[in-house]
Design a protein around this motif. Structure first.
Motif, PDB file in Angstrom:
ATOM      1  N   SER A 125       0.826  -1.212   0.000  1.00  0.00           N
ATOM      2  CA  SER A 125       0.000   0.000   0.000  1.00  0.00           C
ATOM      3  C   SER A 125       0.859   1.259   0.000  1.00  0.00           C
ATOM      4  CB  SER A 125      -0.927   0.001   1.221  1.00  0.00           C
ATOM      5  OG  SER A 125      -1.803  -1.108   1.190  1.00  0.00           O
ATOM      6  N   ASP A 147      -4.010   5.559 -11.169  1.00  0.00           N
ATOM      7  CA  ASP A 147      -5.455   5.694 -11.299  1.00  0.00           C
ATOM      8  C   ASP A 147      -5.818   5.527 -12.773  1.00  0.00           C
ATOM      9  OD1 ASP A 147      -4.891   8.086 -12.609  1.00  0.00           O
ATOM     10  OD2 ASP A 147      -5.629   9.372 -11.001  1.00  0.00           O
ATOM     11  N   ARG A 157      -6.396   5.488  -1.425  1.00  0.00           N
ATOM     12  CA  ARG A 157      -6.827   4.600  -2.510  1.00  0.00           C
ATOM     13  C   ARG A 157      -5.915   3.385  -2.606  1.00  0.00           C
ATOM     14  NH1 ARG A 157      -8.261   6.336  -8.686  1.00  0.00           N
ATOM     15  NH2 ARG A 157      -9.861   7.494  -7.567  1.00  0.00           N
ATOM     16  N   SER A 158      -4.640   3.575  -2.319  1.00  0.00           N
ATOM     17  CA  SER A 158      -3.705   2.451  -2.361  1.00  0.00           C
ATOM     18  C   SER A 158      -4.055   1.413  -1.296  1.00  0.00           C
ATOM     19  CB  SER A 158      -2.271   2.951  -2.167  1.00  0.00           C
ATOM     20  OG  SER A 158      -1.359   1.903  -2.338  1.00  0.00           O
ATOM     21  N   ARG A 161      -7.168  -0.395  -2.483  1.00  0.00           N
ATOM     22  CA  ARG A 161      -6.869  -1.375  -3.529  1.00  0.00           C
ATOM     23  C   ARG A 161      -6.318  -2.663  -2.941  1.00  0.00           C
ATOM     24  NH1 ARG A 161      -2.386  -3.065  -6.370  1.00  0.00           N
ATOM     25  NH2 ARG A 161      -2.840  -3.785  -8.500  1.00  0.00           N
ATOM     26  N   CYS A 164      -8.935  -4.616  -1.054  1.00  0.00           N
ATOM     27  CA  CYS A 164      -9.915  -5.244  -1.942  1.00  0.00           C
ATOM     28  C   CYS A 164      -9.367  -6.493  -2.632  1.00  0.00           C
ATOM     29  CB  CYS A 164     -10.391  -4.244  -2.994  1.00  0.00           C
ATOM     30  SG  CYS A 164     -11.510  -2.981  -2.357  1.00  0.00           S
ATOM     31  N   LYS A 165      -8.098  -6.811  -2.420  1.00  0.00           N
ATOM     32  CA  LYS A 165      -7.539  -8.017  -3.028  1.00  0.00           C
ATOM     33  C   LYS A 165      -8.238  -9.281  -2.534  1.00  0.00           C
ATOM     34  CE  LYS A 165      -2.987  -6.327  -4.390  1.00  0.00           C
ATOM     35  NZ  LYS A 165      -1.520  -6.450  -4.235  1.00  0.00           N
ATOM     36  N   GLN A 186      -7.530  -5.547 -15.816  1.00  0.00           N
ATOM     37  CA  GLN A 186      -7.790  -5.259 -14.410  1.00  0.00           C
ATOM     38  C   GLN A 186      -8.292  -6.501 -13.686  1.00  0.00           C
ATOM     39  OE1 GLN A 186     -10.500  -1.962 -15.579  1.00  0.00           O
ATOM     40  NE2 GLN A 186      -9.586  -0.887 -13.828  1.00  0.00           N
ATOM     41  N   HIS A 189      -9.879  -6.323  -7.732  1.00  0.00           N
ATOM     42  CA  HIS A 189      -9.500  -5.266  -6.791  1.00  0.00           C
ATOM     43  C   HIS A 189      -9.135  -3.973  -7.517  1.00  0.00           C
ATOM     44  CE1 HIS A 189      -5.808  -7.605  -7.625  1.00  0.00           C
ATOM     45  NE2 HIS A 189      -5.182  -6.456  -7.565  1.00  0.00           N
ATOM     46  N   ASP A 190      -8.652  -4.076  -8.761  1.00  0.00           N
ATOM     47  CA  ASP A 190      -8.400  -2.877  -9.558  1.00  0.00           C
ATOM     48  C   ASP A 190      -9.709  -2.185  -9.913  1.00  0.00           C
ATOM     49  OD1 ASP A 190      -5.531  -3.074  -9.836  1.00  0.00           O
ATOM     50  OD2 ASP A 190      -5.879  -4.792 -11.146  1.00  0.00           O
ATOM     51  N   ALA A 193     -11.215  -0.453  -6.824  1.00  0.00           N
ATOM     52  CA  ALA A 193     -10.504   0.764  -6.418  1.00  0.00           C
ATOM     53  C   ALA A 193     -10.316   1.743  -7.568  1.00  0.00           C
ATOM     54  CB  ALA A 193      -9.143   0.405  -5.824  1.00  0.00           C
ATOM     55  N   THR A 195      -8.388   1.444 -10.365  1.00  0.00           N
ATOM     56  CA  THR A 195      -6.958   1.581 -10.605  1.00  0.00           C
ATOM     57  C   THR A 195      -6.520   0.738 -11.790  1.00  0.00           C
ATOM     58  OG1 THR A 195      -6.436  -0.201  -9.037  1.00  0.00           O
ATOM     59  CG2 THR A 195      -6.470   2.074  -8.188  1.00  0.00           C
TER      60      THR A 195
END
Length: 203
Positions: A125, A147, A157-158, A161, A164-165, A186, A189-190, A193, A195
Motif C-alpha cells: 500500500s 489511477d 486509494r492504495s 486497492r 480489496c484483493k 484489471q 480489486h483494480d 478501487a 486503478t
C-alpha cells in the motif's frame, strides 16, 4: 551547459539525435514520440515542458493504453513475497538466538506466519502510493500502479486497492483470472478501487 539531444520517431522509425533548436524545423506534433538521454521509454511531445514552450503545445493528458500482463504481475508478486519471506526468516533467526526450546521455535514460526501477509499489505500500500508507484517486484518488471488516467495513487486509494484483493482471492482466485477477460487487464480489486497496473510503451 551540455546540450540535450532528442530522438524522434518519424514514420515509425527512431531518428536523430536532434538538438532542441532542430526540433523546431521538424514537423513535430503533440503526439509525436520523442526520447532524450536518461529516459527508458518514449513520451509524446506535449509531455515535455521545453517542447510545449518551443512549439506552443498544450499538455494533453490521456488515459494509459499499455497494461501489465498477468504473468508480469504474478512474477512481481512472487518477488515481493520472496523478499518479505527472507526478512521474516531473518527476524526469526534473531529470535532463535534467545529461544533454545525446539517446540517454542516451531510455535514462533507458525504463529507469526500471518505477519507475512500483514507486512505485504502495508508495504504494498505504501510503495504503490509512493513516488515509484510500485513495490520492488513491480519496479524490477517496469510496471506501476496508477489511477485511470495514469496518475499516482493517494495513500487512501492504495490501501483500499490492497484491501480489496480479498475480492480477487475469493472465490478460487477468479478475481485475478478476470484480468484475461478485461481489456485493461484489471483484476477485481483494480475495478473496485478504480486503478490500473500499466507498463511503458517501448519502441
Amino acid at each position: 551547459m551540455e546540450q540535450v539531444s532528442y530522438t524522434v520517431v518519424i514514420n515509425g522509425k527512431p531518428q536523430g539525435p536532434f538538438s532542441l533548436e532542430q526540433l523546431s524545423d521538424l514537423k513535430v506534433r503533440p503526439g509525436t514520440f520523442i526520447r532524450k538521454p536518461g529516459m527508458d521509454d518514449y513520451k509524446e511531445a506535449h509531455e515535455f515542458p521545453e517542447l510545449r514552450e518551443l512549439l506552443g503545445f498544450s499538455f494533453q493528458q490521456t488515459a494509459p493504453q499499455y497494461f501489465a500482463s498477468f504473468d508480469q504481475r504474478l512474477l512481481a508478486a512472487a518477488i515481493d513475497f520472496f523478499l518479505i519471506f527472507l526478512a521474516y526468516i531473518f527476524v526469526l533467526l534473531l529470535c532463535f538466538l534467545v529461544v533454545s526450546d525446539k517446540n517454542t521455535r516451531i510455535l514462533l514460526f507458525v504463529t507469526y506466519m500471518p505477519l507475512i501477509l500483514v507486512a505485504r499489505f502495508i508495504y504494498g500500500s505504501i510503495a504503490e502510493a509512493g513516488k515509484k508507484q510500485g513495490t520492488i517486484g513491480k519496479r524490477l518488471l517496469n510496471i506501476r500502479v496508477t489511477d485511470m488516467m495514469g496518475n499516482r495513487l493517494s495513500i487512501g486509494r492504495s490501501f483500499l486497492r490492497n484491501a480489496c484483493k480479498i475480492l480477487s482471492v475469493i472465490p478460487l482466485f477468479f478475481g485475478y483470472l478476470y484480468s484475461f477477460l478485461n481489456k485493461k487487464q484489471q483484476c477485481w480489486h483494480d475495478i473496485a478501487a478504480n486503478t490500473l497496473v500499466i507498463k511503458d510503451r517501448l519502441i
